[in-house]
Structure formats: structure tokens, C-alpha cells
Design a protein around this motif. Structure first.
Motif, PDB file in Angstrom:
ATOM      1  N   LEU A 147       6.045  -5.255  -1.715  1.00 11.48           N
ATOM      2  CA  LEU A 147       5.615  -6.538  -2.263  1.00 11.48           C
ATOM      3  C   LEU A 147       4.232  -6.482  -2.914  1.00 11.48           C
ATOM      4  O   LEU A 147       3.904  -7.319  -3.755  1.00 11.48           O
ATOM      5  N   ARG A 148       3.389  -5.507  -2.521  1.00  4.61           N
ATOM      6  CA  ARG A 148       2.056  -5.349  -3.120  1.00  4.61           C
ATOM      7  C   ARG A 148       1.672  -3.876  -3.095  1.00  4.61           C
ATOM      8  O   ARG A 148       2.232  -3.086  -2.330  1.00  4.61           O
ATOM      9  N   GLY A 149       0.679  -3.523  -3.883  1.00  9.67           N
ATOM     10  CA  GLY A 149       0.117  -2.183  -3.773  1.00  9.67           C
ATOM     11  C   GLY A 149      -0.556  -2.016  -2.423  1.00  9.67           C
ATOM     12  O   GLY A 149      -1.233  -2.927  -1.943  1.00  9.67           O
ATOM     13  N   MET A 150      -0.353  -0.861  -1.801  1.00  7.36           N
ATOM     14  CA  MET A 150      -0.885  -0.608  -0.467  1.00  7.36           C
ATOM     15  C   MET A 150      -1.866   0.568  -0.504  1.00  7.36           C
ATOM     16  O   MET A 150      -1.725   1.470  -1.332  1.00  7.36           O
ATOM     17  N   THR A 156       1.767   5.679  -2.306  1.00 12.29           N
ATOM     18  CA  THR A 156       2.927   6.189  -3.040  1.00 12.29           C
ATOM     19  C   THR A 156       4.221   5.630  -2.480  1.00 12.29           C
ATOM     20  O   THR A 156       5.124   5.243  -3.237  1.00 12.29           O
ATOM     21  N   TYR A 157       4.325   5.587  -1.159  1.00 15.23           N
ATOM     22  CA  TYR A 157       5.526   5.037  -0.530  1.00 15.23           C
ATOM     23  C   TYR A 157       5.787   3.615  -1.020  1.00 15.23           C
ATOM     24  O   TYR A 157       6.908   3.271  -1.439  1.00 15.23           O
ATOM     25  N   ALA A 158       4.761   2.756  -0.984  1.00 14.35           N
ATOM     26  CA  ALA A 158       4.922   1.365  -1.408  1.00 14.35           C
ATOM     27  C   ALA A 158       5.307   1.285  -2.875  1.00 14.35           C
ATOM     28  O   ALA A 158       6.140   0.457  -3.267  1.00 14.35           O
ATOM     29  N   ALA A 159       4.711   2.142  -3.698  1.00 12.30           N
ATOM     30  CA  ALA A 159       5.034   2.139  -5.124  1.00 12.30           C
ATOM     31  C   ALA A 159       6.481   2.528  -5.376  1.00 12.30           C
ATOM     32  O   ALA A 159       7.162   1.937  -6.228  1.00 12.30           O
ATOM     33  N   THR A 160       6.985   3.512  -4.625  1.00 14.96           N
ATOM     34  CA  THR A 160       8.386   3.901  -4.810  1.00 14.96           C
ATOM     35  C   THR A 160       9.328   2.781  -4.384  1.00 14.96           C
ATOM     36  O   THR A 160      10.361   2.545  -5.019  1.00 14.96           O
ATOM     37  N   LYS A 161       8.978   2.084  -3.309  1.00 16.75           N
ATOM     38  CA  LYS A 161       9.827   0.996  -2.844  1.00 16.75           C
ATOM     39  C   LYS A 161       9.777  -0.195  -3.805  1.00 16.75           C
ATOM     40  O   LYS A 161      10.782  -0.890  -4.003  1.00 16.75           O
ATOM     41  N   ALA A 162       8.613  -0.436  -4.416  1.00 14.56           N
ATOM     42  CA  ALA A 162       8.527  -1.479  -5.439  1.00 14.56           C
ATOM     43  C   ALA A 162       9.414  -1.127  -6.628  1.00 14.56           C
ATOM     44  O   ALA A 162      10.125  -1.985  -7.179  1.00 14.56           O
ATOM     45  N   PHE A 239       5.252 -13.514   2.557  1.00 14.36           N
ATOM     46  CA  PHE A 239       4.612 -14.520   1.708  1.00 14.36           C
ATOM     47  C   PHE A 239       3.111 -14.267   1.638  1.00 14.36           C
ATOM     48  O   PHE A 239       2.499 -14.316   0.555  1.00 14.36           O
ATOM     49  N   LEU A 240       2.498 -13.986   2.785  1.00 13.62           N
ATOM     50  CA  LEU A 240       1.066 -13.717   2.809  1.00 13.62           C
ATOM     51  C   LEU A 240       0.725 -12.459   2.014  1.00 13.62           C
ATOM     52  O   LEU A 240      -0.262 -12.433   1.260  1.00 13.62           O
ATOM     53  N   VAL A 241       1.533 -11.422   2.194  1.00  8.86           N
ATOM     54  CA  VAL A 241       1.287 -10.177   1.468  1.00  8.86           C
ATOM     55  C   VAL A 241       1.320 -10.415  -0.041  1.00  8.86           C
ATOM     56  O   VAL A 241       0.506  -9.860  -0.792  1.00  8.86           O
ATOM     57  N   ARG A 242       2.227 -11.257  -0.495  1.00  4.47           N
ATOM     58  CA  ARG A 242       2.339 -11.538  -1.924  1.00  4.47           C
ATOM     59  C   ARG A 242       1.161 -12.340  -2.464  1.00  4.47           C
ATOM     60  O   ARG A 242       0.791 -12.202  -3.631  1.00  4.47           O
ATOM     61  N   HIS A 243       0.543 -13.189  -1.632  1.00  3.82           N
ATOM     62  CA  HIS A 243      -0.395 -14.174  -2.163  1.00  3.82           C
ATOM     63  C   HIS A 243      -1.844 -14.021  -1.692  1.00  3.82           C
ATOM     64  O   HIS A 243      -2.736 -14.617  -2.299  1.00  3.82           O
ATOM     65  N   LEU A 244      -2.088 -13.255  -0.647  1.00  4.22           N
ATOM     66  CA  LEU A 244      -3.462 -13.060  -0.192  1.00  4.22           C
ATOM     67  C   LEU A 244      -4.253 -12.201  -1.177  1.00  4.22           C
ATOM     68  O   LEU A 244      -3.674 -11.394  -1.915  1.00  4.22           O
ATOM     69  N   PRO A 245      -5.566 -12.336  -1.191  1.00  6.15           N
ATOM     70  CA  PRO A 245      -6.394 -11.419  -1.990  1.00  6.15           C
ATOM     71  C   PRO A 245      -6.140  -9.973  -1.583  1.00  6.15           C
ATOM     72  O   PRO A 245      -5.884  -9.681  -0.407  1.00  6.15           O
ATOM     73  N   LEU A 246      -6.247  -9.078  -2.528  1.00  8.61           N
ATOM     74  CA  LEU A 246      -5.904  -7.682  -2.280  1.00  8.61           C
ATOM     75  C   LEU A 246      -6.760  -7.064  -1.181  1.00  8.61           C
ATOM     76  O   LEU A 246      -6.285  -6.223  -0.412  1.00  8.61           O
ATOM     77  N   VAL A 249      -4.940  -7.866   1.907  1.00 10.04           N
ATOM     78  CA  VAL A 249      -3.662  -7.146   1.971  1.00 10.04           C
ATOM     79  C   VAL A 249      -3.887  -5.698   2.377  1.00 10.04           C
ATOM     80  O   VAL A 249      -3.073  -5.092   3.072  1.00 10.04           O
ATOM     81  N   ALA A 250      -5.036  -5.144   1.971  1.00 10.89           N
ATOM     82  CA  ALA A 250      -5.335  -3.739   2.279  1.00 10.89           C
ATOM     83  C   ALA A 250      -5.316  -3.457   3.765  1.00 10.89           C
ATOM     84  O   ALA A 250      -5.095  -2.317   4.189  1.00 10.89           O
ATOM     85  N   ARG A 251      -5.497  -4.470   4.582  1.00 12.52           N
ATOM     86  CA  ARG A 251      -5.485  -4.265   6.032  1.00 12.52           C
ATOM     87  C   ARG A 251      -4.085  -3.967   6.568  1.00 12.52           C
ATOM     88  O   ARG A 251      -3.931  -3.498   7.700  1.00 12.52           O
TER      89      ARG A 251
END
Length: 253
Positions: A147-150, A156-162, A239-246, A249-251
Motif C-alpha cells: 500500500l505504500r513504499g516501505m 524491494t519486497y513492498a515494491a514487488t507486491k505493489a 487505511f492508516l498506511v495509505r493516508h499517514l505521512p510517510l 508509515v516508515a515505522r
């Protein structure tokens, strides 16, 4: 909606794949299971047939990074189940990774190739079969991390899943535009206890394997286009992951 009687699952030798096989077997479905570890597959097949003797379970070895083999094995497994697959679950994947620029390119590119390029091959093989029969259900197992860059080792894992989620959405868009009766679902699990869970296993958000996979299977059976599972807490967390400041989200990384 017709019952999806014959179900193919990749990466079925352990973790989410093996547990999905158990859940679908309990529902009386025939299974086509593939993975690299054939010994584990045969052990799982024996377990499923002992518990549910009325079903058919076909198993074949498959390294999803061998792209020609993906097409060959999918066709062979379809033949094993009488020539027809009703649902294909693209589940095989890797969770390894390193922060970008820290010397971990080999691990990152392996994850990218397995989680996206190999998944593309699986989607191609499944959709060839479904287009031929003008029916079927393609399921990709993505991740809430899509749902967001991690940060850090998850980048890389998050990017592949996106990318995988976007691939599923694009296929779904075509099926809707052409009014082709093929369903496409992207399932986004949160933290579920598996061999790949790693340090995430220490979070209180972690779901036990049976509970987490049961929620995945319910979403798959409903053929939802986009599911975040288990619904609690991953619908609100998503929902929070999509809308919180990056920076916040980094946490999650």
C-alpha cells in the motif's frame, strides 16, 4: 458464482500455501499443488488425502523462476485434474531483502524476480487457461506492505507486491472492459505467522497461521477484488498506511 472445484496453488509446500491447501481440502476442493520442495509436497498430499479421501490432489515440482516450466506445469496440473482449472492462486514468493544501496543487490533482485517477474509468468499461464475456457478466478497473494513504499529491508519486497497488485488490477480492468467472465482478486495479508515472518513475528499484530489463512480463504471464496486480511486489524491499519505521512508509515517497516 460457480463453485471453483479445481484449485491450483503455487508455493504450496509450506506457510500460507500449505495452509490454504488444508482449508480448501476441508471444503472438498480438488487441488493442484506445486513448489520446489517436492518431498514436502508429497507429505502434504498424503496428509490431505488421509483427512479428505474424496478429493483429488495432484503435485508437481516447480521453480517459478523457470518461466517455460511455469506454463508446462500449469498445463500438466490442469490435465491431472481432468483438463480444467477453476482457480489459480499465485502465492510463491520471497521475503528477503536489504536496504537499497547497502550491498544487498543480489538479495533484492532475487526477490524482485521471484515476486514480480515469476508472478507475471504465473498470471500469464493462468490467464491463457482461463481465456481458453472463458471462465476462472485468478488470485494473487500480495501484502499490506504494497500500500505504500516501505523502508529498510522491506523496500524491494513492498515494491514487488505493489507491482503485483497493480498487475492484478490491470488484468481485472481488461476483463471488465471486455465483459469477460473471469474474476481477478488481490489478497493483501497483514502479519501472519509463517517461516517468512522474520522479525515481524515479534509484533502484537501477528495472526496465527490457521486464523490468518482462514480469513484469506474466506476472502478468496467471496472473490473480492481487493481484500486486506485478517480484516481486524488490517482494514483500519491499511487505511492508516495509505493516508499517514510517510515519516509515520516508515515505522511499519
Amino acid at each position: 458464482m460457480s463453485e471453483r472445484r479445481n484449485i491450483l496453488i503455487t508455493g504450496a509446500s509450506s506457510g500460507l500455501g500449505a495452509q490454504m491447501a488444508r482449508e480448501f481440502a476441508a471444503r472438498g476442493r480438488n487441488l493442484a499443488l506445486c513448489a520446489r520442495r517436492t518431498e514436502a509436497l508429497h507429505t502434504l498430499r498424503a496428509e490431505l488425502l488421509a483427512a479428505h479421501p474424496g478429493i483429488t490432489v495432484a503435485v508437481r515440482a516447480l521453480d517459478v523462476n523457470d518461466h517455460p516450466a511455469v506454463f508446462e506445469v500449469f498445463r500438466a496440473l490442469a490435465d491431472d485434474l481432468g483438463g480444467r482449472l477453476d482457480r489459480v492462486i499465485v502465492n510463491a514468493g520471497l521475503g528477503k531483502g536489504r536496504p537499497i544501496g547497502t550491498g544487498g543487490f543480489a538479495a533484492n533482485v532475487q526477490t524482485a524476480q521471484t515476486n514480480f517477474t515469476a508472478a507475471l509468468a504465473q498470471c500469464e499461464a493462468a490467464m491463457e487457461h482461463f481465456r481458453e475456457h472463458r471462465d476462472g478466478h485468478l488470485v494473487v497473494i500480495s501484502s499490506v506492505s504494497a500500500l505504500r513504499g516501505m523502508p529498510r529491508s522491506v523496500t524491494t519486497y513492498a515494491a514487488t507486491k505493489a507491482g503485483l497488485s497493480a498487475l492484478a488490477e490491470g488484468i481485472r480492468a481488461e476483463m471488465l472492459a471486455t465483459r469477460t467472465p473471469i474474476r481477478v482478486s488481490a489478497v493483501h495479508p497483514g502479519y501472519i505467522a509463517t517461516e517468512m515472518s522474520g522479525r515481524a513475528a515479534r509484533t502484537p499484530l501477528m495472526a496465527e497461521l490457521d486464523k490468518g489463512v482462514r480469513s484469506m480463504v474466506r476472502a478468496i471464496e467471496r472473490e473480492r477484488a481487493d481484500a486486506r486480511v485478517p480484516a481486524w486489524p488490517w482494514v483500519p491499519v491499511g487505511f492508516l498506511v495509505r493516508h499517514l505521512p510517510l515519516r509515520l508509515v516508515a515505522r511499519f517497516g
